[in-house]
Design a protein around this motif. Structure first.
Motif, PDB file in Angstrom:
ATOM      1  N   ARG A  45       0.834  -1.389  -0.139  1.00 30.92           N
ATOM      2  CA  ARG A  45      -0.002   0.299   0.236  1.00 30.92           C
ATOM      3  C   ARG A  45       0.805   1.335  -0.079  1.00 30.92           C
ATOM      4  N   GLY A  48       2.416   5.210  -3.271  1.00 31.47           N
ATOM      5  CA  GLY A  48       1.030   5.001  -4.062  1.00 31.47           C
ATOM      6  C   GLY A  48      -0.178   6.360  -3.664  1.00 31.47           C
ATOM      7  N   ASP A  49      -0.997   6.276  -4.319  1.00 31.68           N
ATOM      8  CA  ASP A  49      -1.659   7.376  -4.049  1.00 31.68           C
ATOM      9  C   ASP A  49      -2.423   7.142  -2.384  1.00 31.68           C
ATOM     10  N   PRO A 140       3.272   5.409 -10.776  1.00 29.39           N
ATOM     11  CA  PRO A 140       2.200   4.795  -9.859  1.00 29.39           C
ATOM     12  C   PRO A 140       0.130   3.877 -10.673  1.00 29.39           C
ATOM     13  N   SER A 141       0.337   5.470 -10.911  1.00 27.84           N
ATOM     14  CA  SER A 141      -1.278   5.080 -11.462  1.00 27.84           C
ATOM     15  C   SER A 141      -1.341   5.646 -12.657  1.00 27.84           C
ATOM     16  N   ALA A 189       2.764  10.473  -5.380  1.00 30.04           N
ATOM     17  CA  ALA A 189       3.316   8.692  -5.364  1.00 30.04           C
ATOM     18  C   ALA A 189       4.332   8.715  -4.076  1.00 30.04           C
ATOM     19  N   THR A 305      -3.013  -0.085 -17.431  1.00 27.66           N
ATOM     20  CA  THR A 305      -3.563  -0.245 -15.674  1.00 27.66           C
ATOM     21  C   THR A 305      -3.228  -2.014 -15.475  1.00 27.66           C
ATOM     22  N   PHE A 315      -3.817   0.857  -8.090  1.00 29.59           N
ATOM     23  CA  PHE A 315      -2.761   2.015  -8.160  1.00 29.59           C
ATOM     24  C   PHE A 315      -1.127   1.247  -9.235  1.00 29.59           C
ATOM     25  N   SER A 316      -1.510   0.996  -9.981  1.00 31.63           N
ATOM     26  CA  SER A 316       0.190   0.352 -11.255  1.00 31.63           C
ATOM     27  C   SER A 316      -0.945   1.227 -12.001  1.00 31.63           C
ATOM     28  N   ASN A 364      10.562   2.208  -5.841  1.00 31.92           N
ATOM     29  CA  ASN A 364       9.072   2.686  -5.597  1.00 31.92           C
ATOM     30  C   ASN A 364       8.769   1.528  -4.829  1.00 31.92           C
ATOM     31  N   GLN A 367       4.567   0.031  -5.642  1.00 26.97           N
ATOM     32  CA  GLN A 367       4.705  -0.066  -7.306  1.00 26.97           C
ATOM     33  C   GLN A 367       5.356  -0.806  -8.214  1.00 26.97           C
ATOM     34  N   ARG A 370       3.368  -4.273  -6.959  1.00 32.55           N
ATOM     35  CA  ARG A 370       1.473  -4.176  -6.433  1.00 32.55           C
ATOM     36  C   ARG A 370       1.646  -4.288  -8.639  1.00 32.55           C
TER      37      ARG A 370
END
Length: 558
Positions: A45, A48-49, A140-141, A189, A305, A315-316, A364, A367, A370
């Protein structure tokens, strides 16, 4: 990883830290290794956002998802977000163990770079774009990837640029900001605090945007011909005024729509080949691999994504860059300074050595993990035979449409009418996989705020949210956590704002029902449709208790 292996690795890393020279890079590497040994749930988690943050009361994030497997949840939320599966969670755990071993051998930076580069090849192989057809920029997104698309288009076309967004009323909430090169949240992120809505340094200058919604002023979907006409008119005026255009295509929207038409895209390519760069918002990933290849072969950027349809953790993101643009992009003389807050060196392909060197070295883990989880879901999906993928999605579509139509309280939204033969490039994903519906209460449809109450009530055991005297006789229905697609605002003029919720098919629906025994596979599909029926029953139960429903309000996430 076994406990004794963890101890051995930990001891080795402590010895490395003692013997290594003290330097800024060594200190950063040591901090990264310490982070890597943290709880897997926390890593998944992170990076990310803020919408990934866990609410201490509910134990879930803003979407109602958790960073570990939740087999007891009925989940048809792949148009929004999904909790990680047991299979994907195991992949993330194995990937972390593997990175730890590599880091001891060659150092954390080298190990991480090598793994990210290998993931580019893996993603391309799964999507049928292996080789030199495209390059992959991780993000990240999908919203972060929109900033990358803007940066690259400015580099190719010049700074005087206007982003034209078709289906602007059905895209992510951050698009209005990213289209102009502005910050779309209060933090990136990478943990950098920013001001939402303010320009990103070096990216926003001379950038404007034009939003073209799919809904008309009367609250109805515009006919395809009208949408096409509005797109062509907007681009024609902008080009005539001297502006270059970044045209964001929708494939597909939150409600499952695609815009503009193929004919419109072809006309744009013929009329303005040097003035318009197309970027396809394919974040839902509800398109076939042949269509994806077609977009890239035309020179389009494509945002994808690993969540949404493929049901990886939220969030990938990634931006697919067609090979025809790659050489020119590596020669970009400078980057927008503000983009350094959003991206790291490892996000960019190794072959773009000049460009990637301008970004900071930063790891990261969230990221990365995920995407590891998402790649496992994508691999598993395409390992299922083609025939069953089509059968599963067709069976699900027929069943869900029947279940929604049978409820007197749900009003299904009409699907997009597609021209004959339009699904040839979409394989089994030519089937409808997002099923939006409004909810009736008396002679009115529910507002966005009431739909959010229903959405939150579905995601939890709702018995404690209703007074004991008003609970009725369906505790087993009320107690079952259910995830569906969150509310999408509709433009209903006569009665004021209303919203639709969504039940969505995902890759996991296919992989978790597949069996070599066809009778077993059929039973599995019927089981999933039974779960959809249970969700509709809980919606009806929540609606009956709406006035007394006490669920905490959270910010809208999209």
């Amino acid at each position: 990883m076994r406990r004794e292996n963890m101890s051995t690795l930990s001891a080795s890393l402590r010895l490395q830290a003692v013997e290594a020279p003290i330097s800024q890079d060594r200190s950063r590497s040591a901090a990264a290794m310490a982070e890597l040994f943290g709880p897997l749930d926390g890593l998944l988690r992170g990076g990310g956002d803020p919408r990934l943050d866990i609410d201490p009361t509910s134990g879930a994030n803003e979407y109602g998802c958790q960073p570990f497997p939740c087999p007891g949840t009925l989940s048809f939320a792949s148009s929004t977000a999904t909790s990680i599966s047991a299979r994907a969670y195991a992949r993330a755990a194995d990937a972390r163990d593997s990175l730890m071993r590599s880091a001891i051998a060659i150092g954390i930076d080298g190990a991480f770079e090598a793994r990210i580069e290998a993931m580019r090849d893996e993603l391309k192989a799964h999507l049928g774009i292996s080789g030199t057809r495209a390059d992959v920029i991780f993000a990240p997104s999908g919203t972060d990837a929109q900033l990358h698309a803007l940066f690259l288009t400015r580099a190719l076309r010049g700074p005087a640029l206007t982003t034209v967004i078709v289906a602007a009323d059905q895209t992510g909430s951050g698009t209005a900001d990213t289209a102009r090169g502005h910050h779309f949240r209060t933090a990136t992120a990478n943990g950098v605090r920013v001001r939402k809505g303010e320009p990103i340094a070096g990216l926003a200058h001379s950038v404007a945007s034009v939003a073209l919604p799919l809904f008309d002023d009367g609250g109805d979907f515009r006919p395809q011909t009208e949408t096409d006409s509005r797109v062509l008119s907007a681009i024609e005026k902008l080009v005539a005024s001297g502006s270059n255009v970044l045209f964001q295509v929708m494939d597909s929207s939150k409600l499952g729509w695609r815009a503009p038409s193929e004919a419109c895209l072809e006309e744009i390519s013929v009329r303005w080949p040097q003035q318009v760069q197309v970027v396809v918002d394919a974040c839902q990933m509800r398109l076939g691999r042949p269509r994806l290849r077609k977009y890239l072969d035309r020179g389009y950027l494509v945002i994808v994504t690993g969540s949404k349809f493929f049901a990886g953790p939220p969030f990938s993101g990634a931006l697919l860059v067609p090979a025809v643009l790659s050489k020119a992009l590596d020669a970009v003389p400078a980057i927008a300074s503000g983009l350094r807050e959003y991206s790291s060196r490892s996000d960019w392909p190794m072959q773009w050595s000049a460009l990637r060197a301008r970004f900071p070295v930063r790891i990261n883990f969230g990221q990365w993990l995920r995407w590891e989880a998402a790649l496992e879901e994508i691999r598993a999906y395409y390992s299922v035979p083609d025939e069953f993928r089509l059968l599963a999605l067709t069976t699900f579509r027929t069943g869900v449409e029947r279940i929604i139509a049978s409820s007197p309280l749900l009003r299904p939204l009409p699907p997009q009418q597609k021209p004959e033969g339009a699904g040839a490039d979409d394989e089994e994903l030519a089937q409808t996989t997002i099923f939006p519906f409004a909810i009736r209460r008396g002679d009115r449809l529910l507002s966005p705020s009431d739909c959010r109450k229903i959405y939150r009530g579905l995601a939890r055991d709702a018995l404690d949210a209703v007074s004991a005297s008003g609970r009725g006789c369906a505790p087993e229905i009320a107690a079952k956590p259910c995830l569906i697609g969150q509310p999408v605002a509709l433009n209903e003029v006569e009665q004021g704002p209303v919203a639709a919720l969504r039940i969505s098919a995902s890759a996991r629906l296919v992989t978790e029902t597949w069996s070599l025994d066809l009778d077993t596979a059929h039973d599995n599909l019927q089981r999933e449709l039974g779960h959809v029926g249970a969700i509709v029953s809980k919606i009806e139960w929540l609606l009956a208790h709406l006035d007394g429903l006490n669920v905490m309000e959270t910010p809208h996430a999209s």
